[in-house]
Design an enzyme around this catalytic site. Structure first.
Site, PDB file in Angstrom:
ATOM      1  N   ASP A 121      53.761  -6.768 -13.152  1.00 48.74           N
ATOM      2  CA  ASP A 121      54.443  -6.447 -11.901  1.00 48.74           C
ATOM      3  C   ASP A 121      54.285  -4.953 -11.655  1.00 48.74           C
ATOM      4  O   ASP A 121      54.369  -4.151 -12.598  1.00 48.74           O
ATOM      5  CB  ASP A 121      55.923  -6.808 -11.970  1.00 48.74           C
ATOM      6  CG  ASP A 121      56.174  -8.305 -11.903  1.00 48.74           C
ATOM      7  OD1 ASP A 121      55.313  -9.034 -11.370  1.00 48.74           O
ATOM      8  OD2 ASP A 121      57.236  -8.739 -12.382  1.00 48.74           O
ATOM      9  N   ASP A 139      53.741 -12.977  -6.597  1.00 45.14           N
ATOM     10  CA  ASP A 139      55.140 -13.188  -6.230  1.00 45.14           C
ATOM     11  C   ASP A 139      55.315 -13.180  -4.715  1.00 45.14           C
ATOM     12  O   ASP A 139      56.043 -14.001  -4.149  1.00 45.14           O
ATOM     13  CB  ASP A 139      56.025 -12.095  -6.831  1.00 45.14           C
ATOM     14  CG  ASP A 139      56.004 -12.070  -8.343  1.00 45.14           C
ATOM     15  OD1 ASP A 139      55.738 -13.116  -8.966  1.00 45.14           O
ATOM     16  OD2 ASP A 139      56.251 -10.986  -8.910  1.00 45.14           O
TER      17      ASP A 139
END
Length: 163
Positions: A121, A139
């Site tokens: 991330d 995501d």
């Protein structure tokens, strides 16, 4: 749009999301070397911030220990299979597109878990003292795909119940 057109649309979105996600993660790790930099301001409201996510979305279910990645991989792959079935059966192009985007995002995160044991991330949105979780392209595709699917379902339901 015919059935084969809907399937092609869904598969194209799956591939696009998967490729964009993996290319962005490879660049952030090896081209930009974000792990060595930690966090870098890109815009006044966006940072690149390195996070290894060992849990699922928003850090949920992080306490599953060493079996966590295997559980997340199995559940994600099962969801991808169901999304592909839905993509093949739906008569609505937006649902096929949304299912493809969600499946592409899920596969992108599964690849990370297999490669690294965690999801890469790095996008960190923030403004006016508000800060969002650090996320990635996969995501984003999952969240946008779910939103499009919900909107399509809502509009389809309204159309069916109209006099």
């Amino acid at each position: 749009m015919g059935r084969s057109g809907r399937i092609v649309l869904g598969v194209l979105l799956l591939v696009f999301v998967l490729v964009a996600d993996q290319l962005s993660k490879n660049w952030i790790l090896y081209g930009y070397d974000l792990p060595a930099r930690g966090s870098v301001e890109v815009l006044p409201f966006l940072n690149f911030t390195m996070v290894w996510n060992h849990a699922v979305t928003f850090g949920m279910f992080g306490g599953l220990g060493s079996k966590g990645p295997l559980i997340f991989e199995a559940v994600s792959l099962a969801a991808v299979v169901l999304l592909l079935v839905c993509m093949a059966r739906t008569s609505r192009p937006l649902v096929a597109a949304a299912a493809g985007a969600i499946a592409g995002g899920a596969l992108g995160n599964v690849i990370d878990r297999v490669r690294f044991g965690a999801v890469v991330d790095f996008l960190h949105a923030h403004a006016f003292g508000w800060s969002w979780y650090v996320f990635n392209i996969a995501d984003s595709a999952i969240v946008c795909g779910v939103a499009v699917w919900m909107l399509d379902s809502f509009l389809s339901e309204r159309q069916r119940s109209a006099p």
